[in-house]
Structure formats: structure tokens, C-alpha cells
Design an enzyme around this catalytic site. Structure first.
Site, PDB file in Angstrom:
ATOM      1  N   GLU A   1      -6.482   6.639  -1.556  1.00  0.00           N
ATOM      2  CA  GLU A   1      -6.399   5.633  -0.624  1.00  0.00           C
ATOM      3  C   GLU A   1      -6.891   4.376  -1.177  1.00  0.00           C
ATOM      4  OE1 GLU A   1      -4.790   5.144   2.216  1.00  0.00           O
ATOM      5  OE2 GLU A   1      -4.144   7.094   1.817  1.00  0.00           O
TER       6      GLU A   1
ATOM      7  N   HIS B   1       1.582   4.065  -2.990  1.00  0.00           N
ATOM      8  CA  HIS B   1       1.578   5.463  -2.777  1.00  0.00           C
ATOM      9  C   HIS B   1       2.459   6.301  -3.635  1.00  0.00           C
ATOM     10  CE1 HIS B   1      -1.937   6.758  -0.415  1.00  0.00           C
ATOM     11  NE2 HIS B   1      -1.695   5.984   0.628  1.00  0.00           N
TER      12      HIS B   1
ATOM     13  N   HIS C   1       0.803  -1.367   0.115  1.00  0.00           N
ATOM     14  CA  HIS C   1       0.153   0.143   0.124  1.00  0.00           C
ATOM     15  C   HIS C   1       0.816   1.145  -0.110  1.00  0.00           C
ATOM     16  CE1 HIS C   1      -3.420   2.463   1.272  1.00  0.00           C
ATOM     17  NE2 HIS C   1      -2.623   3.326   1.898  1.00  0.00           N
ATOM     18  N   GLU C   2       1.827   1.226   0.958  1.00  0.00           N
ATOM     19  CA  GLU C   2       2.712   2.506   0.968  1.00  0.00           C
ATOM     20  C   GLU C   2       3.686   2.638  -0.418  1.00  0.00           C
ATOM     21  OE1 GLU C   2       2.241   4.403   3.071  1.00  0.00           O
ATOM     22  OE2 GLU C   2       0.764   2.852   4.422  1.00  0.00           O
TER      23      GLU C   2
END
EC number: 3.4.24.-
Length: 287
Positions: free
Chosen positions: A220, A143, A139-140
Site C-alpha cells: 500500500e 498496484h 494508486h490502483e
């Protein structure tokens, strides 16, 4: 609520400095072109300065310890996992760091895709399974790969410019109205005008925060989708399920929270930087 307050307070501080500088330099706020240029300089300037120092600020604020040489198998696995995912995503290897916190959280920051930092809390590192952590790391990394730091900086710059510009235009209209109905034609006066501008800055600042939060929630969902591609949908869902079972994250400042895995909860969803975990899980299952 603390995150919202910090975000609004930061914006108001930028706007207050802009007001003071405009007064010192004698900027004629009735000249729309000059006001717009000045608003853009302060609106985007503050946002890009924050972006430029974001990695340094994160390390100092959160006490991040960057892993240069892994000390044990856990740190080695952490670095190797981020390296593998970064290669999959087509970005330069981010710095990997650990910070001391009982919260299960992580965040990504940095001025560009090739100059970034991925940090995880000790609470997450030792409180989740490797599959769950892999979902969080993906997820990071997503980003970073999606350029979310720059995207939200541009959005913040636009809304900051709008707030600075709109507040002073409306204050000018109010001042002109008072002046036209005043026998002496003096208008509000300096202190009353500044007070009106401050109130309008605050009101428009709240609206701006809602707009930024809306775009943050969209990013997100995109990061969750990217994580599902990098680590697998099951691992990302498992990570979110684990976060849903745990307590609310409390220890992360606003600037890092926007790119964390687990955002602050709020009674008003429109003020949240992250969608509710239930909605994120449902979106992944439906994809």
C-alpha cells in the site's frame, strides 16, 4: 473483523480440502518430502486459481459494469484518466468499471499487468473531486504496475504451504508422543488426529494472515508512492484526507479489499491489509 474472518475461513477451507484429499489418497504425512510436495500443490494451487479468476470474480461479486463506450462526460474522463496513467506506468490499458456502492472506494485486480481491471464505486465517483479521484486511480494503476496481485499471490502460496505442512508435522509429533505413552500404541485415532490438525490449521492460519497483512501494508505504501509520481503528491494526499473524513468502507469482499484504496479499520493494526490513513498521509508528506 469480517474481512479477517473471511480471509481465515478461505484459508481453512483450502486446508480442510487438503486434509480430506490426503486421507482419501492415503498420503503418508510422516514422509516429509511427500507432505511438503502435497502442501505446496494445495498451497500454491488455491492461491493461483484465485488469481486466475480474480477479474471474473470481482465483476460478479461487486456487480461491476465495464465501460466499453462512455455514456457521459464523467465516464469519458474516467477512462481517459486511467488510459493516461497506464501509459505513464508502462502497462496495458486496464478495463475500467463502475460498481454501485455508497462507500468511497476503488480496487484493482487481475492475473497480470496486461490483464487487469480498475473499478470505482459510485460513492467515490460522485463524492470526490476530480483531483481526488485522479489520486485514487493512480494508486490502483500503481498496484497493477507494481505487480502486487502476483506478489501477494506468491506470498499467500508460501504461507498456505507453511500452514498445511507445519500443522501436520506438529500433529504427527503429538500423535507419536501419545502413541509412545499408550500401552496399545494406537496414538490419537483418526478423528482426534483430524481435530488436532484442524485446530493447528486455524492457529497457523491466523499467523499466516498476519504475515500476508504485513506485506499488504508494505504494498500500500508503494502504491501511494507510485500514485504520487503518476498524479502528484498533492492529489494523493487530498484523496487520503477525503477518505479519512468519511465513514469506514464496509461493502468490499476481502479479496478486492486488499487492493482497494480504503481498507477496513481494526483495533489491531497487524491484522489490517492497509496502514492507517494517518500513517499513509504522513509517509507521503515525508517523502
Amino acid at each position: 473483523m469480517k474481512r479477517i474472518f473471511l480471509l481465515i475461513a478461505t484459508n481453512l477451507a483450502v486446508l480442510l480440502v487438503a486434509s480430506i484429499v490426503m486421507s482419501i489418497l492415503g498420503v503418508n504425512t510422516s514422509t516429509m518430502g511427500g507432505l511438503l510436495v502435497f502442501a505446496a500443490i494445495f498451497g500454491f494451487g488455491g492461491a493461483f486459481i484465485s488469481l486466475a479468476i480474480s477479474k471474473w470474480m470481482a465483476k460478479k461479486t461487486m456487480g461491476c459494469e465495464v465501460i466499453t463506450t462512455p455514456r457521459d462526460s464523467t465516464e469519458r474522463w474516467l477512462v481517459e484518466t486511467v488510459a493516461r496513467q497506464a501509459k505513464q506506468a508502462g502497462i496495458k490499458m486496464p478495463e475500467v468499471a463502475i460498481y454501485q456502492s455508497p462507500d468511497m472506494n476503488a480496487f484493482a485486480t487481475g492475473p497480470s499487468k496486461d490483464n487487469s481491471l480498475v473499478a470505482v464505486s459510485t460513492g467515490l465517483l460522485y463524492g470526490m473531486s476530480q483531483d481526488e479521484i485522479e489520486g485514487v486511480l493512480a494508486h490502483e494503476v500503481s498496484h497493477v504496475a507494481n505487480g502486487d496481485m502476483v506478489t501477494l499471490t506468491l506470498i499467500q502460496g508460501v504461507v498456505n504451504t507453511f500452514v498445511i505442512f507445519a500443522a501436520r508435522v506438529v500433529a504427527g509429533i503429538i500423535n507419536n508422543f501419545v502413541s509412545s505413552n499408550d500401552e496399545e500404541g494406537e496414538g490419537l485415532g483418526m478423528f482426534a488426529y483430524m481435530a488436532v490438525v484442524f485446530v493447528l490449521d486455524m492457529l497457523f492460519g491466523i499467523l499466516a494472515s498476519i504475515i500476508v497483512a504485513y506485506f499488504s501494508r508494505i504494498r500500500e505504501y508503494k502504491a501511494d508512492e507510485g500514485a504520487a509520481r503518476l498524479a502528484g503528491k498533492g492529489k494523493m494526499i487530498a484523496a487520503l484526507e477525503r477518505l479519512r473524513q468519511g465513514p469506514e468502507s464496509t461493502a468490499m469482499p476481502a479479496q478486492m479489499s486488499a487492493f482497494g484504496i480504503n481498507g477496513k479499520r481494526s483495533m489491531a493494526e497487524m491484522m489490517m491489509s492497509h496502514p492507517p490513513l494517518e500513517k499513509r498521509i504522513a509517509a507521503l508528506r515525508a517523502s
